[in-house]
Design a protein around this motif. Sequence first.
Motif, PDB file in Angstrom:
ATOM      1  N   PRO A 177       0.818  -1.224   0.000  1.00  0.00           N
ATOM      2  CA  PRO A 177       0.000   0.000   0.000  1.00  0.00           C
ATOM      3  C   PRO A 177       0.848   1.268   0.000  1.00  0.00           C
ATOM      4  O   PRO A 177       0.525   2.241  -0.690  1.00  0.00           O
ATOM      5  N   PHE A 178       1.947   1.244   0.770  1.00  0.00           N
ATOM      6  CA  PHE A 178       2.809   2.428   0.794  1.00  0.00           C
ATOM      7  C   PHE A 178       3.500   2.635  -0.545  1.00  0.00           C
ATOM      8  O   PHE A 178       3.538   3.759  -1.068  1.00  0.00           O
ATOM      9  N   ILE A 179       4.057   1.574  -1.118  1.00  0.00           N
ATOM     10  CA  ILE A 179       4.762   1.692  -2.394  1.00  0.00           C
ATOM     11  C   ILE A 179       3.812   2.163  -3.488  1.00  0.00           C
ATOM     12  O   ILE A 179       4.148   3.034  -4.300  1.00  0.00           O
ATOM     13  N   ALA A 180       2.592   1.586  -3.525  1.00  0.00           N
ATOM     14  CA  ALA A 180       1.615   1.980  -4.542  1.00  0.00           C
ATOM     15  C   ALA A 180       1.212   3.444  -4.383  1.00  0.00           C
ATOM     16  O   ALA A 180       1.099   4.191  -5.370  1.00  0.00           O
ATOM     17  N   SER A 181       0.991   3.862  -3.130  1.00  0.00           N
ATOM     18  CA  SER A 181       0.616   5.261  -2.885  1.00  0.00           C
ATOM     19  C   SER A 181       1.741   6.200  -3.268  1.00  0.00           C
ATOM     20  O   SER A 181       1.519   7.258  -3.881  1.00  0.00           O
ATOM     21  N   TYR A 182       2.968   5.823  -2.917  1.00  0.00           N
ATOM     22  CA  TYR A 182       4.129   6.659  -3.246  1.00  0.00           C
ATOM     23  C   TYR A 182       4.288   6.803  -4.754  1.00  0.00           C
ATOM     24  O   TYR A 182       4.496   7.913  -5.275  1.00  0.00           O
ATOM     25  N   LEU A 183       4.198   5.687  -5.486  1.00  0.00           N
ATOM     26  CA  LEU A 183       4.347   5.750  -6.947  1.00  0.00           C
ATOM     27  C   LEU A 183       3.235   6.580  -7.580  1.00  0.00           C
ATOM     28  O   LEU A 183       3.468   7.311  -8.549  1.00  0.00           O
ATOM     29  N   THR A 184       2.037   6.477  -7.051  1.00  0.00           N
ATOM     30  CA  THR A 184       0.908   7.242  -7.595  1.00  0.00           C
ATOM     31  C   THR A 184       1.172   8.736  -7.496  1.00  0.00           C
ATOM     32  O   THR A 184       1.005   9.489  -8.465  1.00  0.00           O
ATOM     33  N   VAL A 185       1.600   9.191  -6.314  1.00  0.00           N
ATOM     34  CA  VAL A 185       1.804  10.632  -6.144  1.00  0.00           C
ATOM     35  C   VAL A 185       3.022  11.112  -6.936  1.00  0.00           C
ATOM     36  O   VAL A 185       3.040  12.258  -7.420  1.00  0.00           O
ATOM     37  N   THR A 186       4.035  10.261  -7.116  1.00  0.00           N
ATOM     38  CA  THR A 186       5.193  10.680  -7.915  1.00  0.00           C
ATOM     39  C   THR A 186       4.829  10.846  -9.380  1.00  0.00           C
ATOM     40  O   THR A 186       5.299  11.780 -10.038  1.00  0.00           O
ATOM     41  N   VAL A 187       3.987   9.940  -9.899  1.00  0.00           N
ATOM     42  CA  VAL A 187       3.554  10.054 -11.291  1.00  0.00           C
ATOM     43  C   VAL A 187       2.693  11.298 -11.487  1.00  0.00           C
ATOM     44  O   VAL A 187       2.849  12.039 -12.475  1.00  0.00           O
ATOM     45  N   ILE A 188       1.784  11.549 -10.538  1.00  0.00           N
ATOM     46  CA  ILE A 188       0.947  12.754 -10.620  1.00  0.00           C
ATOM     47  C   ILE A 188       1.820  14.004 -10.602  1.00  0.00           C
ATOM     48  O   ILE A 188       1.624  14.942 -11.395  1.00  0.00           O
ATOM     49  N   GLN A 189       2.780  14.021  -9.687  1.00  0.00           N
ATOM     50  CA  GLN A 189       3.687  15.167  -9.594  1.00  0.00           C
ATOM     51  C   GLN A 189       4.438  15.394 -10.900  1.00  0.00           C
ATOM     52  O   GLN A 189       4.501  16.524 -11.410  1.00  0.00           O
ATOM     53  N   LEU A 190       4.981  14.325 -11.488  1.00  0.00           N
ATOM     54  CA  LEU A 190       5.789  14.464 -12.697  1.00  0.00           C
ATOM     55  C   LEU A 190       4.939  14.876 -13.895  1.00  0.00           C
ATOM     56  O   LEU A 190       5.385  15.688 -14.725  1.00  0.00           O
ATOM     57  N   ILE A 191       3.738  14.348 -14.011  1.00  0.00           N
ATOM     58  CA  ILE A 191       2.851  14.743 -15.109  1.00  0.00           C
ATOM     59  C   ILE A 191       2.559  16.243 -15.044  1.00  0.00           C
ATOM     60  O   ILE A 191       2.627  16.959 -16.057  1.00  0.00           O
ATOM     61  N   ILE A 192       2.229  16.728 -13.854  1.00  0.00           N
ATOM     62  CA  ILE A 192       1.942  18.156 -13.690  1.00  0.00           C
ATOM     63  C   ILE A 192       3.168  18.997 -14.034  1.00  0.00           C
ATOM     64  O   ILE A 192       3.083  20.018 -14.725  1.00  0.00           O
TER      65      ILE A 192
END
Length: 497
Positions: free
Chosen positions: A425-440
């Motif tokens: 759950p932590f790894i998935a949450s971390y990857l999700t926010v990193t992808v969102i950050q990079l897209i923006i």
Amino acid sequence: MNIKNPETFDSTDDMSTGYYSEKANEDPKQYTPTIISFSPEFNFKNEQNCDGKKGFDKQKSIESVLSTDTVIEALPKKEKWYSVSIQIFIPFMIAGIGTIGAGIVLGKVEEYEVFNLVKALYVLVPALLGLKGNLDMCLASRLSTQANLGNMKKKKEVLKMIIGNIGLVQVQAIVASCIVSVFAITASTLMNGNFEWNHVYLLAACSILTATLSCFTLDFLLISVIFISHRIKLNPDNLATPLAASIGDVVSLLVLSSWARLLYNIHDSHQWVMFTIVGVYVMLILPAWVLVVRKNEYTKTVLYQGWTPVLCALFISGGGGLVLDLAVDRFPGYVTFQPIINGIGGNLVSVHASRTSTMLHKTSIKGVIPPHTKQWVAPWTALLKGVFPAKTARLLLAMSIPGQIVFVLSADIISNDGALVARFPFIASYLTVTVIQLIILLYSAHLMVHTLWKFKIDPDNFAIPYLTAMGDLLGSTLLLLAFMFLESINQEYRPRT
């Protein structure tokens, strides 16, 4: 020089295109026809060069706007995708190691007495780390552009570039560090309700020493990387900014924590030391560097016009510091991953902004968007396929996911003495926010660089500070939201104590 004036075109001609060519010497083989795309409002005679005189920008010479399918297709062939991937991936991984080290260092220094008692230091950390984006990465982008334009051939001119850029960074670092120390103490006082004059002097001295010493170290590394990569026919845009960031965060944190501990031990009994440090920098070193930069043709314009992005970016990064101050006590382990998400996002978007800026410098003139790219596009066009810079954005997005997995697992294992604490759950949450950050960030980079170019503003000096500061604020905020989400579903990240 042969010019076909757009005003003489007949009805079948494209009124937005003019033709320009320049003969470099008498050798017919050196006669290079090039095509320049002019916007309808472009006035060739009134275009000012860098000396303020009328005429075509002398830096453009043969480099011009590409406006035919045949010529445009030749542009990507200069850099194969696998070559770009390797050049970006290796510094990216090295930079990741640096951000992991920064997270571990930050996790250790929070145990220091000075960090527990002077909470304003946590507000100071993201802003000082962000200076590498505000100052050093701008230096890297400027020099990389000059290298790609072929302006680094004469040793005398190169030396002037180096001295001017180092001096400019030192001036900006001194001024910015003074301002950010005031912001840190003010914000911390409002949040924690605790104010001490001794802490003001301590923060000011630590901030100036950290900013100037870390920037000075990074500048020499950057200059070396740019010259070596240019000499061996590699693109400095792909190498300079990630390699600078690879040690930038660690160096800044080590310098900050070392000076903070040293000055904290004497801040009651020897206040004059901190007064002396601030006084010497502000009254002696700053004026000396200003005189050097004012006489340097490569940096004197930036000295007067380049303050807005630096100062605005400092306050944006300071917002990330406020988030860090809020999260550090509530979520153990947050400080381990915050420098990673901020650093990696800033590194990747800096590469994208630097490459896009160089592409515009090589293929266009300020104020004109070349036909192989567009200013306003949809996110999927800018990041996947549709314009020329999308190639780099696509590559950076694909590279970030496996890289972030390696970084987050490595940081978790190292910070927990060899034990793997992070769960799915932590790894998935971390990857999700990193992808969102990079897209923006990547989409913002496309819009910002092209908009600055449209308004005849050099993106090398203005874009990267805003983007890296946005990366700090977005990364800190999104990571905090991820920790809050994990807490709400009883899947908190619990590091070993």
